[in-house]
Design a protein around this motif. Structure first.
Motif, PDB file in Angstrom:
ATOM      1  N   GLN A 188       0.838  -1.197   0.000  1.00  0.00           N
ATOM      2  CA  GLN A 188       0.000   0.000   0.000  1.00  0.00           C
ATOM      3  C   GLN A 188       0.869   1.242   0.000  1.00  0.00           C
ATOM      4  OE1 GLN A 188      -3.161  -0.605  -0.439  1.00  0.00           O
ATOM      5  NE2 GLN A 188      -2.820  -2.787  -0.166  1.00  0.00           N
ATOM      6  N   TRP A 189       1.116   1.801  -1.174  1.00  0.00           N
ATOM      7  CA  TRP A 189       1.996   2.970  -1.299  1.00  0.00           C
ATOM      8  C   TRP A 189       1.246   4.192  -1.802  1.00  0.00           C
ATOM      9  CZ3 TRP A 189       5.762   1.452   1.447  1.00  0.00           C
ATOM     10  CH2 TRP A 189       6.237   0.150   1.376  1.00  0.00           C
ATOM     11  N   GLY A 190      -0.061   4.215  -1.605  1.00  0.00           N
ATOM     12  CA  GLY A 190      -0.836   5.361  -2.060  1.00  0.00           C
ATOM     13  C   GLY A 190      -0.845   5.448  -3.568  1.00  0.00           C
ATOM     14  N   ASP A 191      -0.736   6.636  -4.082  1.00  0.00           N
ATOM     15  CA  ASP A 191      -0.815   6.838  -5.532  1.00  0.00           C
ATOM     16  C   ASP A 191       0.564   7.014  -6.180  1.00  0.00           C
ATOM     17  OD1 ASP A 191      -0.239   9.275  -4.452  1.00  0.00           O
ATOM     18  OD2 ASP A 191      -1.830  10.363  -5.487  1.00  0.00           O
ATOM     19  N   VAL A 192       1.603   6.420  -5.583  1.00  0.00           N
ATOM     20  CA  VAL A 192       2.963   6.545  -6.111  1.00  0.00           C
ATOM     21  C   VAL A 192       3.065   5.886  -7.484  1.00  0.00           C
ATOM     22  CG1 VAL A 192       5.370   5.856  -5.784  1.00  0.00           C
ATOM     23  CG2 VAL A 192       4.017   6.593  -3.838  1.00  0.00           C
ATOM     24  N   GLU A 193       3.658   6.602  -8.422  1.00  0.00           N
ATOM     25  CA  GLU A 193       3.992   6.026  -9.717  1.00  0.00           C
ATOM     26  C   GLU A 193       5.469   5.667  -9.665  1.00  0.00           C
ATOM     27  OE1 GLU A 193       2.748   7.975 -13.252  1.00  0.00           O
ATOM     28  OE2 GLU A 193       0.904   8.708 -12.325  1.00  0.00           O
ATOM     29  N   PHE A 194       5.770   4.404  -9.871  1.00  0.00           N
ATOM     30  CA  PHE A 194       7.132   3.910  -9.719  1.00  0.00           C
ATOM     31  C   PHE A 194       7.920   4.095 -11.006  1.00  0.00           C
ATOM     32  CE2 PHE A 194       4.797   1.808  -6.355  1.00  0.00           C
ATOM     33  CZ  PHE A 194       5.622   2.066  -5.271  1.00  0.00           C
ATOM     34  N   SER A 195       8.440   5.303 -11.180  1.00  0.00           N
ATOM     35  CA  SER A 195       9.280   5.604 -12.340  1.00  0.00           C
ATOM     36  C   SER A 195      10.680   5.060 -12.091  1.00  0.00           C
ATOM     37  CB  SER A 195       9.324   7.114 -12.574  1.00  0.00           C
ATOM     38  OG  SER A 195       9.815   7.755 -11.421  1.00  0.00           O
ATOM     39  N   ALA A 196      11.489   5.044 -13.134  1.00  0.00           N
ATOM     40  CA  ALA A 196      12.861   4.544 -13.016  1.00  0.00           C
ATOM     41  C   ALA A 196      13.643   5.385 -12.011  1.00  0.00           C
ATOM     42  CB  ALA A 196      13.546   4.569 -14.381  1.00  0.00           C
ATOM     43  N   GLY A 197      14.485   4.722 -11.232  1.00  0.00           N
ATOM     44  CA  GLY A 197      15.319   5.428 -10.275  1.00  0.00           C
ATOM     45  C   GLY A 197      15.657   4.568  -9.082  1.00  0.00           C
ATOM     46  N   ILE A 198      16.363   5.166  -8.136  1.00  0.00           N
ATOM     47  CA  ILE A 198      16.791   4.458  -6.937  1.00  0.00           C
ATOM     48  C   ILE A 198      15.831   4.762  -5.792  1.00  0.00           C
ATOM     49  CG2 ILE A 198      18.644   4.232  -5.240  1.00  0.00           C
ATOM     50  CD1 ILE A 198      20.602   4.802  -7.545  1.00  0.00           C
ATOM     51  N   TYR A 199      15.395   3.700  -5.133  1.00  0.00           N
ATOM     52  CA  TYR A 199      14.440   3.753  -4.025  1.00  0.00           C
ATOM     53  C   TYR A 199      15.089   3.134  -2.796  1.00  0.00           C
ATOM     54  CZ  TYR A 199      10.842   4.715  -7.519  1.00  0.00           C
ATOM     55  OH  TYR A 199      10.100   5.281  -8.519  1.00  0.00           O
ATOM     56  N   THR A 200      14.576   3.486  -1.623  1.00  0.00           N
ATOM     57  CA  THR A 200      15.032   2.860  -0.386  1.00  0.00           C
ATOM     58  C   THR A 200      13.829   2.476   0.456  1.00  0.00           C
ATOM     59  OG1 THR A 200      17.054   4.194  -0.368  1.00  0.00           O
ATOM     60  CG2 THR A 200      16.436   3.139   1.695  1.00  0.00           C
ATOM     61  N   LEU A 201      13.849   1.242   0.938  1.00  0.00           N
ATOM     62  CA  LEU A 201      12.870   0.792   1.924  1.00  0.00           C
ATOM     63  C   LEU A 201      13.580   0.709   3.262  1.00  0.00           C
ATOM     64  CD1 LEU A 201      10.793  -2.095   0.307  1.00  0.00           C
ATOM     65  CD2 LEU A 201       9.908  -0.067   1.454  1.00  0.00           C
ATOM     66  N   ARG A 202      13.066   1.424   4.242  1.00  0.00           N
ATOM     67  CA  ARG A 202      13.594   1.326   5.605  1.00  0.00           C
ATOM     68  C   ARG A 202      12.597   0.521   6.432  1.00  0.00           C
ATOM     69  NH1 ARG A 202      16.420   5.974   9.036  1.00  0.00           N
ATOM     70  NH2 ARG A 202      18.101   5.170   7.710  1.00  0.00           N
ATOM     71  N   PHE A 203      13.084  -0.558   7.008  1.00  0.00           N
ATOM     72  CA  PHE A 203      12.286  -1.419   7.867  1.00  0.00           C
ATOM     73  C   PHE A 203      12.664  -1.098   9.306  1.00  0.00           C
ATOM     74  CE2 PHE A 203      12.871  -3.513   3.853  1.00  0.00           C
ATOM     75  CZ  PHE A 203      11.671  -4.147   3.588  1.00  0.00           C
ATOM     76  N   TYR A 204      11.716  -0.613  10.090  1.00  0.00           N
ATOM     77  CA  TYR A 204      11.957  -0.284  11.488  1.00  0.00           C
ATOM     78  C   TYR A 204      11.756  -1.550  12.319  1.00  0.00           C
ATOM     79  CZ  TYR A 204      11.965   4.560  10.035  1.00  0.00           C
ATOM     80  OH  TYR A 204      12.277   5.749   9.423  1.00  0.00           O
ATOM     81  N   CYS A 205      12.794  -2.335  12.447  1.00  0.00           N
ATOM     82  CA  CYS A 205      12.674  -3.677  13.030  1.00  0.00           C
ATOM     83  C   CYS A 205      12.923  -3.731  14.535  1.00  0.00           C
ATOM     84  CB  CYS A 205      13.578  -4.650  12.295  1.00  0.00           C
ATOM     85  SG  CYS A 205      15.271  -4.109  12.160  1.00  0.00           S
ATOM     86  N   LYS A 206      13.544  -2.729  15.120  1.00  0.00           N
ATOM     87  CA  LYS A 206      13.911  -2.798  16.537  1.00  0.00           C
ATOM     88  C   LYS A 206      12.702  -3.036  17.444  1.00  0.00           C
ATOM     89  CE  LYS A 206      16.414  -0.536  20.242  1.00  0.00           C
ATOM     90  NZ  LYS A 206      17.339   0.551  20.587  1.00  0.00           N
ATOM     91  N   GLU A 207      11.670  -2.236  17.285  1.00  0.00           N
ATOM     92  CA  GLU A 207      10.483  -2.371  18.137  1.00  0.00           C
ATOM     93  C   GLU A 207       9.886  -3.771  18.015  1.00  0.00           C
ATOM     94  OE1 GLU A 207       6.038  -0.519  18.170  1.00  0.00           O
ATOM     95  OE2 GLU A 207       7.680   0.913  17.951  1.00  0.00           O
TER      96      GLU A 207
END
Length: 107
Positions: A44-63
Motif C-alpha cells: 500500500q503505497w498510495g498513488d505513487v507512480e514507480f518511475s525509473a530510479g533508486i528507491y530505499t525501503l527502511r524497515f523499522y525492526c527494533k520495536e
C-alpha cells in the motif's frame, strides 16, 4: 507500469512479521510510511507512480524484534534498490532475526 511489494518474515519464529513499520523513499525523494499487514506484507503505497530510479525501503525492526524476542542488534534495515523503466513488478522481501537479516529480489 511498475509496482512494488514487500514481505517481512521473522526467521527466528518462522512467522510473518506483522505490524512492522516501513518507510519508502522514492526516486524523487518523497517518503511514504506504511505498516506490514497480518501476513507481514506491504503493498500500500498510495498513488505513487514507480518511475525509473533508486528507491530505499527502511524497515523499522527494533520495536518488533524487542517485543517478539527481547533483543535487537538492528534499529532498522535499509534496502536500496533500482527500478528500471518498464521493469514490471518489484518484490523486496526481508528475512529478519535479532542478529541477522537477508534480502533478495523476489517475484
Amino acid at each position: 507500469m511498475n509496482s512494488l511489494s514487500s514481505h517481512v518474515l521473522d526467521t527466528t519464529s518462522g512467522k510473518p512479521a506483522a505490524g512492522m513499520k516501513l518507510c519508502l523513499t522514492t526516486a524523487s525523494g518523497d517518503s511514504i510510511e506504511a505498516v506490514t499487514d497480518n501476513d507481514g506484507r506491504c503493498k500500500q503505497w498510495g498513488d505513487v507512480e514507480f518511475s525509473a530510479g533508486i528507491y530505499t525501503l527502511r524497515f523499522y525492526c527494533k520495536e518488533y524484534l524487542l517485543e517478539k524476542h527481547g533483543e535487537s542488534f538492528y534499529p532498522h534495515v535499509d534496502i536500496a534498490f533500482e527500478i528500471q523503466e518498464n521493469g514490471g513488478h518489484y518484490h523486496v522481501p526481508l528475512l529478519i532475526s535479532p542478529f541477522g537479516f537477508s534480502s533478495y529480489r523476489g517475484s
